[in-house]
Scaffold this motif. Structure first.
Motif: not given
Length: 427
Positions: A375-380, A216-223
């Motif tokens: 933490d951009a890397g950990g967040y992504a 039901r959910f369209r994953p949007r990977l946040r960079a």
């Protein structure tokens, strides 16, 4: 077994995305006849004391029997009364909890009577999935009478956590242990729930986790980190929203576009308090939206627009034992999650690398939000990991594994282990 029975205290007719709904779909495809007996939500006025006749209907080949036992007031009445009558609230809570024990007994009797009438003797003993200890207690005499062949306790809540006073918490804990000791199999939805039965003689406990409709959910990977927090679900004193509202203004300097969206209902008294807190917390650097409850088909879009899923509730036993569906929906949408340390939700986030943990304090939440956004890397990485975890928890997979645990083909004995909880992947 050619027929199956589901017993539950959840008003499934007024809900739309609980474990029962997925269990119904799974069982209906595997048996000739499925009967679902459930407790309806409470009523206003005299009907709350006297109860109401069962409501029987058939939908998609499933027979539904809704019972309204005596002493079933509207949902939230006890909380409202103790909140309004602050003086003497402890005595009032004790009295209401005393009535609550009578209500539990009335519920057990109503579920049992309705199930006995609805089952078809010609189809032989039924497989029974009983959601919660009151449902198991209702089913036990039916098993002794040969109407039920296998009894499965679906352990999806820490029942004493609902109770206001120590005597009723002890009563609920005793009924839970009694249910686990006598069911043929107990399926706990989380490791913390399962662990409390480790010392119960005769308990056969397995882990069957909370699921999610991943498709039901369209994953949007946040960079890159997005400073838009989302809380999905009921807003109550335990939900941590007051601590979150106090935390966000502490983030300095405030990130550009800092925003909080609250999705879900609140009982009237708490809603009024929350509106005042939202007004006080809003600043030119912080936008707060609370549209209330929304339709299920709108949820994926709301998740898609957010940047962090919030699940840092106050550390009350009821919530610490819970395995919230919203956390898995956050995962499915690609949202990094902020979860309460020392909780089932926090354990899952820590084990899967899908976010960060925080204590439910303004200082702790503010520090965790700042660390996640910095933490951009950990967040992504947390965003990318979430959909993978959600696919592993898809309801179809959870229910298929659960069926293997219960016993398939029908009539086969389930493989059980008596020594503590086991995961679905184990044999």
């Amino acid at each position: 077994m050619r027929q199956a029975l589901i017993l539950t205290t959840l008003d499934i007719a007024s809900r739309q995305n609980n474990r029962e709904h997925h269990a119904i779909a799974a069982l209906a495809s595997r048996v000739e006849r499925l009967v679902v007996v459930y407790r309806r939500r409470g009523l206003e006025g005299g009907s709350a004391l006297a109860g109401a006749p069962p409501r029987i209907e058939t939908r998609a080949g499933v027979t539904y029997v809704g019972v309204t036992p005596p002493l079933t007031p509207r949902e939230g009445l006890a909380r409202d009364l103790t909140a309004v009558r602050r003086r003497g609230a402890a005595a009032l809570a004790l009295g209401l909890d005393g009535l609550g024990v009578l209500r539990d007994i009335a519920t057990i009797l109503a579920l049992r009577r309705a199930a006995a009438r609805a089952l078809a003797p010609r189809l032989g003993p039924a497989l029974c999935e009983a959601f919660g200890p009151w449902a198991v207690t209702a089913a036990l005499p039916l098993r002794r009478a040969g109407r039920i062949g296998r009894l499965v306790y679906v352990d999806r809540d820490y029942e004493p956590g609902f109770m206001a006073t120590a005597p009723r918490r002890l009563w609920a804990a005793r009924i839970e242990r009694h249910a686990a000791a006598r069911a043929d199999l107990t399926l706990s939805i989380g490791a913390r729930l399962a662990a409390r039965f480790a010392d119960v003689p005769g308990a056969r406990v397995a882990l069957s986790p909370t699921g999610v409709d991943a498709a039901r959910f369209r994953p949007r990977l946040r960079a890159l980190p997005e400073p838009h927090l989302l809380h999905l679900g009921q807003l109550a004193p335990w939900s941590g929203i007051e601590d979150l509202l106090a935390a966000l203004p502490r983030i300095a300097p405030p990130p550009a576009g800092l925003r909080l969206t609250l999705i879900g209902p609140a009982e009237p008294g708490y809603a009024a308090r929350l509106r005042g807190l939202i007004t006080a917390a809003a600043t030119p650097h912080l936008r707060i939206d609370w549209p209330g409850e929304i339709a299920r088909d709108e949820v994926p879009g709301v998740l898609d627009r957010a940047g962090i899923g919030f699940a840092v509730f106050r550390p009350v036993p009821l919530r610490c034992h819970a395995a919230p569906l919203k956390v898995l929906e956050y995962f499915a949408a690609g949202l990094p999650v902020l979860a309460l340390e020392g909780s089932e939700a926090g354990d899952l986030v820590a084990a899967t690398g899908t976010g960060r943990l925080a204590p439910c304090t303004p200082e702790g939440i503010a520090a965790a939000v700042q660390a996640l956004l910095a933490d951009a890397g950990g967040y992504a990485a947390a965003s990318a990991r979430g959909p993978e975890v959600a696919r592993g928890h898809d309801w179809a997979r959870v229910m298929a594994a659960e069926w293997e645990r219960i016993g398939a083909p029908l009539g086969a004995e389930p493989h059980l282990r008596a020594a503590g909880p086991v995961g679905l992947a184990e044999g």
